[in-house]
Design a protein around this motif. Sequence first.
Motif, short mmCIF file in Angstrom:
data_model
loop_
_atom_site.label_atom_id
_atom_site.label_comp_id
_atom_site.label_asym_id
_atom_site.label_seq_id
_atom_site.Cartn_x
_atom_site.Cartn_y
_atom_site.Cartn_z
N TYR A 161 31.17 -24.50 -27.57
CA TYR A 161 31.04 -23.89 -26.24
C TYR A 161 31.85 -22.60 -26.16
CZ TYR A 161 30.77 -23.42 -21.20
OH TYR A 161 30.52 -22.95 -19.94
N ILE A 162 33.03 -22.59 -26.75
CA ILE A 162 33.82 -21.37 -26.86
C ILE A 162 33.99 -21.10 -28.36
CG2 ILE A 162 36.01 -20.22 -26.34
CD1 ILE A 162 36.31 -22.05 -23.94
N ALA A 163 33.26 -20.13 -28.87
CA ALA A 163 33.24 -19.88 -30.30
C ALA A 163 33.46 -18.40 -30.57
CB ALA A 163 31.90 -20.33 -30.90
N PRO A 164 34.08 -18.05 -31.72
CA PRO A 164 34.26 -16.64 -32.07
C PRO A 164 32.92 -16.02 -32.46
CG PRO A 164 34.94 -18.04 -33.89
CD PRO A 164 34.64 -18.96 -32.73
N PRO A 165 32.86 -14.70 -32.63
CA PRO A 165 31.62 -14.07 -33.07
C PRO A 165 31.13 -14.65 -34.41
CG PRO A 165 33.17 -12.42 -32.29
CD PRO A 165 33.92 -13.72 -32.34
N SER A 166 29.83 -14.74 -34.55
CA SER A 166 29.21 -15.23 -35.78
C SER A 166 28.59 -14.06 -36.54
CB SER A 166 28.13 -16.27 -35.47
OG SER A 166 28.68 -17.40 -34.84
N ASN A 167 28.68 -14.13 -37.86
CA ASN A 167 28.09 -13.09 -38.71
C ASN A 167 26.92 -13.65 -39.48
OD1 ASN A 167 30.00 -10.64 -38.50
ND2 ASN A 167 31.41 -12.34 -38.83
N MET A 168 25.89 -12.85 -39.63
CA MET A 168 24.71 -13.26 -40.38
C MET A 168 24.05 -12.02 -40.97
SD MET A 168 22.03 -14.03 -37.23
CE MET A 168 20.60 -14.11 -38.31
N TYR A 169 23.22 -12.24 -41.98
CA TYR A 169 22.47 -11.12 -42.53
C TYR A 169 20.99 -11.45 -42.59
CZ TYR A 169 21.89 -13.40 -47.12
OH TYR A 169 21.54 -14.26 -48.13
N LEU A 170 20.18 -10.41 -42.51
CA LEU A 170 18.74 -10.48 -42.71
C LEU A 170 18.39 -9.47 -43.78
CD1 LEU A 170 17.61 -10.43 -38.96
CD2 LEU A 170 18.01 -12.45 -40.37
N GLU A 171 17.49 -9.85 -44.69
CA GLU A 171 17.14 -8.96 -45.81
C GLU A 171 15.63 -8.73 -45.82
OE1 GLU A 171 19.87 -8.83 -49.52
OE2 GLU A 171 18.18 -10.13 -50.03
N PHE A 172 15.25 -7.47 -45.99
CA PHE A 172 13.84 -7.09 -45.90
C PHE A 172 13.42 -6.27 -47.10
CE2 PHE A 172 15.63 -7.47 -41.66
CZ PHE A 172 14.73 -8.31 -41.03
N THR A 173 12.11 -6.23 -47.32
CA THR A 173 11.54 -5.34 -48.31
C THR A 173 10.29 -4.69 -47.73
OG1 THR A 173 10.77 -5.17 -50.62
CG2 THR A 173 10.08 -7.11 -49.38
N THR A 174 10.01 -3.47 -48.19
CA THR A 174 8.84 -2.75 -47.73
C THR A 174 8.44 -1.72 -48.77
OG1 THR A 174 7.93 -1.32 -45.99
CG2 THR A 174 10.29 -1.10 -46.45
N ALA A 175 7.14 -1.42 -48.81
CA ALA A 175 6.66 -0.40 -49.75
C ALA A 175 6.79 1.00 -49.16
CB ALA A 175 5.20 -0.67 -50.11
N MET A 176 7.18 1.10 -47.91
CA MET A 176 7.31 2.41 -47.26
C MET A 176 8.52 3.16 -47.81
SD MET A 176 6.41 1.66 -43.24
CE MET A 176 7.75 0.47 -43.04
N LYS A 177 8.36 4.45 -47.97
CA LYS A 177 9.48 5.28 -48.41
C LYS A 177 10.29 5.72 -47.18
CE LYS A 177 7.18 7.10 -52.55
NZ LYS A 177 6.75 8.34 -53.28
N ASN A 178 11.59 5.69 -47.33
CA ASN A 178 12.50 6.08 -46.25
C ASN A 178 12.12 5.38 -44.94
OD1 ASN A 178 13.82 7.97 -48.00
ND2 ASN A 178 12.13 9.40 -47.63
#
Length: 227
Positions: A161-178
């Motif tokens: 109920y009272i918790a510190p900030p949580s960290n997470m990551y998301l990883e992506f791939t794409t054929a688009m340049k820049n």
Amino acid sequence: DRPTPKRLVLQHYCKTSHSEKGEVTSHDCHIALISMDYTGLAYIIPEVPELKKAEKAPCAGPYCGIPYIFPVLNLIRTIWNYPANELPALDSPGTMKLVSRETNGARIRLQLEITGPGHITMYISPKPHVYMVGWTFGEVPAPSAILNGRQHYFLIIGRGYIAPPSNMYLEFTTAMKNPGPLVDIGMSTHHHDDLGINTDDLVHLNNIMPEWVHMKQWSSNYNIWTY
């Protein structure tokens, strides 16, 4: 057959959309009326004409832009939005911050920091031609839904109920340049305490409903970010 109670969910929510720079682009508040059977509001509106102000919610944004508490989009196709006022100052309304964006070969990793209460739901929708290939929680599952040609992932986060900030990551791939922005992320915080279930608007609807309507209610802050 004997009559049975009408089951109805009332969810008071305010939705805020943010630009790529984090600026607020839109903000509105509603009470989502979610019928738990096929009759919708058909039998309630003759008893409560005020509900004629409710409009069918459009499907737009991550997971249709509605702060669902569970991934039930395939079961509940229609939700009505009833106009509502701003939410009171709820505890832990929820924030999200992009900590870093790193490129490693064909993969782009977004590191995020989130805050919020004990029950959070996230709706992750990669942009067209972008695919999520990794995240903090192990192997990426199949999308929870595909809407308007885009993949949508539903994530439930349980915290203290009272918790510190949580960290997470998301990883992506794409054929688009820049590539520019990779994903739209919706995050809802759900508030079931006395303040969350007793907003003035929820109390008002409770008072005008017929006695044969059985209601479950709470409040949610819903934010959408683009990264």
